[in-house]
Structures are given as structure tokens and as C-alpha cells.
Design a protein around this motif. Structure first.
Motif, mmCIF file in Angstrom:
data_model
loop_
_atom_site.group_PDB
_atom_site.id
_atom_site.type_symbol
_atom_site.label_atom_id
_atom_site.label_comp_id
_atom_site.label_asym_id
_atom_site.label_seq_id
_atom_site.Cartn_x
_atom_site.Cartn_y
_atom_site.Cartn_z
ATOM 1 N N HIS A 34 14.337 -3.613 20.483
ATOM 2 C CA HIS A 34 15.118 -3.073 19.378
ATOM 3 C C HIS A 34 14.892 -3.911 18.119
ATOM 4 N N GLY A 35 14.550 -3.244 17.013
ATOM 5 C CA GLY A 35 14.425 -3.927 15.726
ATOM 6 C C GLY A 35 13.266 -4.894 15.648
ATOM 7 N N LEU A 36 12.133 -4.532 16.227
ATOM 8 C CA LEU A 36 10.989 -5.445 16.225
ATOM 9 C C LEU A 36 10.399 -5.605 14.833
ATOM 10 N N THR A 37 10.157 -4.496 14.132
ATOM 11 C CA THR A 37 9.596 -4.548 12.779
ATOM 12 C C THR A 37 10.695 -4.883 11.780
ATOM 13 N N ARG A 38 10.397 -5.813 10.858
ATOM 14 C CA ARG A 38 11.389 -6.220 9.870
ATOM 15 C C ARG A 38 10.875 -6.118 8.445
ATOM 16 N N ASP A 39 9.617 -6.370 8.216
ATOM 17 C CA ASP A 39 9.030 -6.236 6.886
ATOM 18 C C ASP A 39 8.230 -4.946 6.825
ATOM 19 N N ARG A 40 8.139 -4.374 5.646
ATOM 20 C CA ARG A 40 7.313 -3.179 5.510
ATOM 21 C C ARG A 40 5.848 -3.585 5.475
ATOM 22 N N LYS A 41 5.035 -2.780 6.137
ATOM 23 C CA LYS A 41 3.610 -3.083 6.289
ATOM 24 C C LYS A 41 2.801 -1.894 5.799
ATOM 25 N N TYR A 42 1.737 -2.184 5.042
ATOM 26 C CA TYR A 42 0.894 -1.151 4.455
ATOM 27 C C TYR A 42 -0.430 -1.083 5.215
ATOM 28 N N GLY A 43 -0.945 0.134 5.357
ATOM 29 C CA GLY A 43 -2.238 0.341 5.988
ATOM 30 C C GLY A 43 -2.911 1.581 5.430
ATOM 31 N N ARG A 44 -4.234 1.613 5.487
ATOM 32 C CA ARG A 44 -5.006 2.744 4.979
ATOM 33 C C ARG A 44 -5.474 3.598 6.150
ATOM 34 N N ALA A 45 -5.279 4.898 6.008
ATOM 35 C CA ALA A 45 -5.687 5.850 7.042
ATOM 36 C C ALA A 45 -6.601 6.897 6.424
ATOM 37 N N LYS A 46 -7.436 7.517 7.261
ATOM 38 C CA LYS A 46 -8.329 8.578 6.818
ATOM 39 C C LYS A 46 -8.216 9.732 7.800
ATOM 40 N N ILE A 47 -7.652 10.844 7.320
ATOM 41 C CA ILE A 47 -7.427 12.015 8.151
ATOM 42 C C ILE A 47 -8.218 13.187 7.579
ATOM 43 N N SER A 48 -9.149 13.708 8.358
ATOM 44 C CA SER A 48 -9.962 14.869 7.936
ATOM 45 C C SER A 48 -10.604 14.632 6.572
ATOM 46 N N GLY A 49 -11.113 13.425 6.365
ATOM 47 C CA GLY A 49 -11.789 13.088 5.121
ATOM 48 C C GLY A 49 -10.874 12.728 3.980
ATOM 49 N N CYS A 50 -9.578 12.727 4.181
ATOM 50 C CA CYS A 50 -8.618 12.412 3.121
ATOM 51 C C CYS A 50 -8.052 11.014 3.347
#
Length: 488
Positions: A34-50
Motif C-alpha cells: 500500500h502506498g509504494l509510489t510517493r513521488d511523481r515519475k515521468y516516462g516517454r511512451a510510443k503507441i502506434s507511432g505516437c
């Protein structure tokens, strides 16, 4: 404009699992906790070329303690930054009061919200989704982030305004079969990507010029024991409350990568979890946090080892220091919480540190106060100096000249009645700075003479704050085979 997708929901509904699935990495820690993530984390994704940016957030819960309030602030910032929001609920647990509270807040944000029911595997889909209709976001989208069920279809729907077709599917003409003859028959809107000529290869000079034009961001890992002020230092450098800060040791669990710019230079700060002695680690999730911290050290260009100025340097600090030196990263030692210390007390602390780590006298030591921002400017001066030293281009002639000066002042030892002969030296790489030395019998060079050469190179080149390694190479003896033939 690149779309920004925020993952919002209460704790332990699978936000980090979906984040890892979308980014195709394992940057976010995942566990049944419960409540493992505490800070916001950013990541880049690519879905169907977008391309899109995903934001993993902490779980929103109805608590009034300081840690929960700080985590709620992180989620609110992510909602404000997002273009679209994935409101994730747990299909197995059903509709809970926290989901209703989050739904009310998301309606006030006036953002585009997609209701996502996670953990749907093994359930009757239609029966499991019935109660979530009352949240008022339309039909819930069933997925299972851990197995990937329904994730691609969901993201194609979410990113449909940004996804454009490449070929004219009704005409049945694949993109790679588009020619001058059938080009007129295909509407131009279906051909958005023009063919490129990949046959031309860049010359070595053109490749070097392209690499010189790339502005490489300096990765700085902030490491240390729990509750020494790493997250406070991160927020102080950024000038805003980017990561959660709390008096509870072990608040930070993930390694958070944060891009920033200072004095026209690009940086990436890496706020890491505190590393405690192994005997004190009892929770399994803390082991993964330590592993991520050690990986962050290896991924960084420079490491800031944060110590508590009011405490003595411990064996755990020495163990962490040893790992940093073995990884070959540049190093700066930060003595935090030094506000209120008199000059005499600082001198005593520095003498105590020198007595334990005097063998790395090339490292900068800074007294700072992350809470009040004292001494931060001097820290960045040392960071710039260390990075410039680590990436400096040193000519072969200069290294060879310094090596010959070192051998003239102190000759290499004799090995089996023959003296080691050093011929020339050249640079072999960066982070750590590597100097390759060629000669005869150089692989038999004793460690004491290697340390002498390292110190001589460091002093002659004025290298501060960086690791320096030597690699010895010797050519093959062309007369070995001939001697074997004569002896036979």
C-alpha cells in the motif's frame, strides 16, 4: 504538442504496473504494498507511432498525516500538467469511497478523463464494470496491466487525436509499395512520412561534428543514508517542491529523474532512496530501492554523497563511497545540515573526514544547508569543474610527454632483471577518464607504481573530482614463434 497522460487513482490499483507497461521499462517500483509510489515519475511512451509522456503518481487516500498530504500535492500537480487522465480503479476490489472522492476532484479539474478498470483477468467483465458507471465518466475500459490485456486498444483510443494513418488502407497500398505510378491515386493525407535516403553514410568527420552538436545533460545522482536531506537538497536546487520531503526516514523509495537547466547547461537530478546497512533492511521493497540507487550511481556522470555534518562518517558511508569509486563516477561530498556550525567546528569535522578518506584528496567537500539554500552555488561550480575535467579531450602527445616526465623522475621497477618500458599513452574513454599506456612488460607493473602514475597524471592535468584509471597494453613478441622453431 506531445500529449501528457497522468495515471491517477487510489493506492495499489496498478498505476506503476501500467506505467512500466507503457514505457516498456521497469523504472517504477511495483509490489503488492500500500502506498509504494510517493513521488511523481515521468516516462516517454510510443503507441502506434505516437509519442506521449506518462506520469506515474502516488495513490490518493483520505488521510491527514503530513506524508499523505505531500503525496496528494504531487498528484494534483500531475493532474494540472496532464492533457488527458487515466482514472484507474481496481475491478477486483470494486467501487470504494476513495474512488468516489477522486472522481469528484477529477470532474472539477475539467480534464478529459478515461475510466480504466484494472485487474480484470479472471472476472466476469460486464458484471465487474457495472458499479463503476456511477462515477459519471461513461463506460469503464477493462484492462489488465500486468498481462497487457486491453492496454494497446485503450491507448490507441486515448491517443486517437494524435495518431494519423500512414498509408491508404482502403486502396490496399502498403507504404513501402508507394511508387510514382500509384502516388497520384493515393490521397496525400494518408502519406504523412516521406521516404528518406538511408544509403548515404556519414564520414568520420561528419559523425564527430554531429556528436559535438549534441547537448548532453549532466546526470547527477544524490545519494546517502536515509534522512540526511537528499530530497530537501533536490527541492532546493530546483527551487520548488518537486519530490516529497518528510521527517520519516525512507520517504523516498524510487529513483526520481528530474530535468533542469542552470546557467545555460542541462542537468538531470536523480533523487535516490537512502541506503542503510544490510543488517537493518527488513522489508523486501527496501532491497529493491537500494538496487535502484546503485543503478542510478552507475547511470550518473557525477555523484553527490550527502552526509550529515553533525554526525561522524559511518562505516555505511564508507561502503557507499567505495561503491562510487569502484563505479568510476565523479564525486562531490556534501556535508548537509551545517547551518549554525562555527568555523572551528567545521575545521574539526573536515579533519575527521580527511583522516578517514584522505586517500581521495582530489574530491571537493562542501558545507551546505539544503533547508536554507546556503552553499549551493559553490556546489555547482565544483560540478561544472568535475564534468569538464571528465570530458576534456587530451591529446596523445600531451599524455605521452607527461608519462615520460614521470618515468624520468621515478623510473619503473625491474621485472626479472629487465626494466619496464613505457612507450606512449593516449586517452581511452570518459566516465571514468581512462588513459591507455603501451609498452613492454607493462602488465607486470606493480600497484604502487600505478598509483604513482595516477597521481602524477592527476596533478599534471589538474584533474579535480573525477576518477582516473590506467590500462596497460603491450604488443605481441614477433620472435616467440621463431624461438620455438629453433628450439625444436
Amino acid at each position: 504538442m506531445i500529449p501528457v497522460i497522468a495515471l491517477i487513482g487510489r493506492p495499489n490499483v496498478g498505476k506503476s504496473t501500467l506505467f512500466n507497461r507503457l514505457t516498456r521499462k521497469k523504472d517504477a517500483l511495483v509490489a503488492n504494498l500500500h502506498g509504494l509510489t510517493r513521488d511523481r515519475k515521468y516516462g516517454r511512451a510510443k503507441i502506434s507511432g505516437c509519442d506521449c509522456i506518462c506520469i506515474d503518481t502516488s495513490g490518493i487516500e483520505n488521510n491527514t498525516n503530513s506524508l499523505s498530504i505531500a503525496m496528494l500535492t504531487q498528484s494534483r500537480i500531475a493532474i494540472a500538467e496532464a492533457t488527458e487522465i487515466l482514472f484507474i480503479v481496481d475491478a477486483r476490489a470494486g467501487l470504494l469511497p476513495e474512488d468516489i472522492i477522486i472522481a469528484k476532484y477529477l470532474r472539477l479539474s475539467k480534464k478529459i478523463v478515461f475510466l480504466v478498470a484494472n485487474k480484470i483477468t479472471g472476472l466476469d467483465i460486464e458484471a465487474s464494470l457495472v458499479e463503476f458507471w456511477s462515477l459519471g465518466f461513461g463506460r469503464p475500459y477493462p484492462i489488465d496491466a500486468s498481462h497487457g490485456y486491453g492496454v494497446l486498444n485503450l491507448m490507441e483510443l486515448v491517443l486517437s487525436p494524435w495518431i494519423t494513418p500512414v498509408t491508404n488502407k482502403p486502396l490496399g497500398v502498403p507504404y513501402h509499395q508507394v511508387t510514382k505510378k500509384n502516388l497520384a491515386q493515393i490521397p496525400t493525407k494518408f502519406i504523412t512520412h516521406q521516404p528518406q535516403n538511408y544509403s548515404k553514410k556519414l564520414t568520420q568527420r561528419e559523425q564527430t561534428e554531429c556528436l559535438d552538436q549534441i547537448d548532453v545533460a549532466i546526470k547527477i545522482a544524490i545519494v546517502g543514508q536515509p534522512n540526511v536531506g537528499k530530497s530537501t537538497l533536490t527541492n532546493c536546487i530546483l527551487g520548488k517542491d518537486r519530490v516529497v520531503v518528510c521527517d520519516v526516514p525512507g520517504t523516498t523509495r524510487d529513483s526520481v529523474y528530474i530535468a533542469m537547466e542552470r546557467d545555460s547547461r542541462q542537468y538531470i537530478l536523480i533523487d535516490t532512496a537512502g541506503v542503510r546497512p544490510r543488517r537493518k533492511i527488513k522489508e523486501a521493497i527496501e532491497k529493491f530501492s537500494v538496487i535502484q540507487t546503485l543503478k542510478s550511481i552507475e547511470n550518473a556522470h557525477l555523484v553527490m554523497l550527502v552526509l550529515d555534518a553533525k554526525k561522524t562518517i559511518s562505516d555505511q558511508d564508507m561502503s557507499l563511497l567505495s561503491f562510487i569509486l569502484n563505479s568510476g563516477r565523479s564525486l562531490i561530498i556534501i556535508l548537509n545540515k551545517s547551518d549554525g556550525l562555527a568555523r572551528s567546528e567545521r575545521n574539526k569535522i573536515k579533519q575527521m573526514i580527511d583522516s578517514r578518506i584522505g586517500f581521495i584528496n582530489y574530491v571537493h567537500i562542501h558545507f551546505i544547508s539544503a533547508l536554507y539554500g546556503n552553499g549551493i552555488e559553490d556546489v555547482f561550480t565544483s560540478i561544472t569543474e568535475a564534468y569538464d575535467c571528465a570530458t576534456r579531450r587530451i591529446h596523445t602527445s600531451q599524455l605521452t610527454r607527461i608519462m615520460h616526465q614521470a618515468t624520468q623522475e621515478h623510473q619503473p621497477p625491474l621485472i626479472r632483471t629487465r626494466r619496464i618500458k613505457l612507450k606512449y599513452a593516449h586517452a581511452g574513454g570518459h566516465h571514468p577518464l581512462l588513459i591507455v599506456i603501451h609498452g613492454n612488460q607493462v602488465k607486470s607493473t606493480p600497484d604502487c607504481y600505478k598509483r604513482y602514475l595516477v597521481n602524477y597524471f592527476r596533478q599534471s592535468l589538474n584533474l579535480r573530482g573525477i576518477a582516473l584509471r590506467l590500462q596497460f597494453k603491450e604488443g605481441n613478441n614477433p620472435y616467440i614463434n621463431k624461438s620455438n622453431i629453433l628450439s625444436s
